[in-house]
Design an enzyme around this catalytic site. Structure first.
Site, PDB file in Angstrom:
ATOM      1  CB  SER A 163      -0.911   0.000   1.220  1.00 30.47           C
ATOM      2  OG  SER A 163      -0.120   0.215   2.374  1.00 30.47           O
ATOM      3  CE  LYS A 164       0.070   8.227  -1.343  1.00 30.75           C
ATOM      4  NZ  LYS A 164      -0.806   9.104  -1.999  1.00 30.75           N
ATOM      5  NE  ARG A 165       0.548   0.051   5.676  1.00 25.29           N
ATOM      6  CZ  ARG A 165       0.978  -1.179   5.894  1.00 25.29           C
ATOM      7  NH1 ARG A 165       2.118  -1.380   6.504  1.00 25.29           N
ATOM      8  NH2 ARG A 165       0.273  -2.213   5.511  1.00 25.29           N
TER       9      ARG A 165
ATOM     10  N   GLY B 126       5.611   3.026   0.092  1.00 20.49           N
ATOM     11  CA  GLY B 126       6.290   3.808  -0.942  1.00 20.49           C
ATOM     12  C   GLY B 126       5.279   4.322  -1.933  1.00 20.49           C
TER      13      GLY B 126
END
Ligand code: GLU
Length: 475
Positions: free
Chosen positions: A241-243, A245
């Site tokens: 997911s976004k966390r 990268g």
């Protein structure tokens, strides 16, 4: 055997992310490997969530990564008559039936199913011969009458045999009460219409496959082969997911990754060919086989991506790399690099062993490109000290008299000053490095000074002396 036809079918409801790109890549490689076709289809039937800008982003991402498609993009929103025909056929044959249950009634069915512990939440209330049937004159959705006995089986190219007992498949909706077709229907109809031979997609779609197979069968069509790709996990084994990268693949362009490097990295995410890590596109096409895809989830390792990108970066000649950097600076920072092309090539030559991305390279080139330095406070405190001033002053005096400004001449001068002052070379080189680059890390100082050039170097050394907080006469 008909020629292989694969398809990538993104929904334009968000940016294209790493997992989606890997799916597209595998589809493309399979098609190229067998000299078949790769079709692009934009699944934009969800009008509320689909947005033009996401479609553009997807196309832009695929172009950037050279994931060229042979046909399309086809837009599902433009194919309504095809779906309507299929729906009519399914109703006429009795494969689909009208359902007039309201949202509240469906909720009641769901709760009852939950209480009874059954997997199927729709009670089949409206199914002819099973429940009381639909109410006449009310808006109706259409559901597929799933066989009441047996198993739906398919042989996944990656996961092997997958079977679903019909007890696990509810009578699913193929058209909403406003007549709009659902995902299950349009995917099956399109894959059949586009003569797709291999459906390759993320394994979050495994549960949809038996439903789509039932639609194929009800329409008298042969289902394609299926290959469900395991998910891509982050380093912590959670779903990527976004966390972990960049969420959108275009962010990798902004960060200065090479498209070929990203593709190389993604190809290896779940697929391998011996222990080879670096592949040209041609090698990928030649060597890729869907059966070599690992059935367990691939882990996205950001350091590995940097390593792969660094290999691509270092394989560029200094001239090519300087050109890449010019283009990157123009595109991402709207700036022109100073100096001529020969000078820029010399500059990147000094930096490229330490950089893994174009952004990293550009950031590390600040002291070459910007007249004003950014100083690391700790380095200044430690090295631009009063004792360094006389050494720097002596050096400046010699450098001012140097006839040609090049690394060998600079080195000779440094050695002469150090010897004369009975100091180790490092005692001189370290404060010089801070004075001319702002920090303690840089490529070889003589190369750095050569590239920075005489005027900037001398001006910075003079400022360095001032920063030492003491003046002394050169000796
Ligand atoms: N449109 C679907 C998605 O973006 C993919 C459907 C498919 O590949 O069958 O998840």
């Amino acid at each position: 055997m008909p020629p292989m036809r694969t398809r990538f079918a993104p929904s334009p409801t968000g940016a294209l992310h790493v997992g989606g790109v890997r799916t597209a890549l595998f589809c493309q490689l399979m098609a190229r490997h067998s000299e078949g076709s790769f079709v692009l289809r934009i699944e934009d039937t969800d009008r509320k969530r689909s947005e033009e800008r996401f479609t553009e982003g997807i196309l832009e991402s695929m172009r950037w990564l050279a994931l060229d498609w042979d046909e399309g993009p086809h837009f599902q929103s433009q194919r309504t008559p095809l779906y309507r025909d299929a729906i009519e056929k399914l109703v006429a044959s009795g494969a689909a039936y009208r359902c007039t249950c309201t949202a509240e009634e469906l909720q009641t069915h769901r709760e009852a199913a939950k209480a009874a512990g059954t997997r199927i939440s729709y009670s089949r209330h409206c199914r002819p011969g099973v429940g009381p049937g639909p109410v006449e004159g009310k808006p109706a959705s259409l559901r597929i009458a799933v066989p009441l006995e047996g198993e739906v089986v398919f042989y996944d190219e990656i996961k092997g045999r997958i079977g679903f007992a019909v007890e696990e498949i509810e009578d699913f909706v193929i058209a909403r009460s406003d007549g709009s077709p659902t995902y299950q229907l349009v995917v099956a109809v399109d894959d059949a219409d586009m003569a797709i031979t291999h459906v390759v997609r993320g394994d979050d779609h495994v549960n949809n496959t038996p439903k789509q197979i039932l639609i194929y069968r009800a329409l008298g069509l042969e289902p394609p082969k299926f290959a469900h790709l395991p998910m891509v996990l982050g380093a912590d084994k959670g779903r990527l997911s976004k966390r972990h990268g960049a969420a959108s693949v275009l962010e990798y362009r902004e960060l200065g990754y090479y498209p070929d490097a990203l593709v190389n990295f993604l190809a290896r995410l779940g697929w391998s060919h011996g222990d080879q890590e670096l592949f040209t596109r041609a090698e990928l096409v030649e060597k890729f086989a869907i059966d070599d895809v690992n059935p367990s989830a691939g882990v996205f390792n950001a350091e590995k991506l940097d390593w792969v990108n660094a290999q691509y970066l270092r394989a560029r000649t200094p001239e090519e790399l300087a050109g890449d950097l010019r283009e990157f600076a123009r595109r991402e920072e709207n700036r022109e690099l100073r100096g001529d092309e020969a000078w820029q090539s010399r500059m990147v030559e000094t930096l490229r062993e330490r950089a893994s991305t174009l952004k990293g390279l550009l950031d590390s080139a600040r002291y070459y490109l910007d007249e004003d330095l950014i100083f690391e406070e700790a380095a200044v405190k430690k090295l631009l000290v009063p004792e360094a001033a006389p050494l720097l002053d002596a050096l400046i005096a010699r450098l001012e008299a140097l006839p040609t400004w090049d690394a060998p001449g600079l080195e000779e001068t440094f050695r002469a000053v150090a010897e004369e002052r009975d100091q180790k070379l490092g005692k001189l080189a370290q404060p010089v490095r801070v004075a001319v680059t702002g920090g303690k890390q840089s490529p070889g100082i003589f190369d750095v000074l050569e590239v920075i050039g005489r005027d900037w170097s001398l001006a910075r050394l003079r400022t360095g002396v001032e920063m030492c907080g003491a003046r002394s006469d050169p000796g």
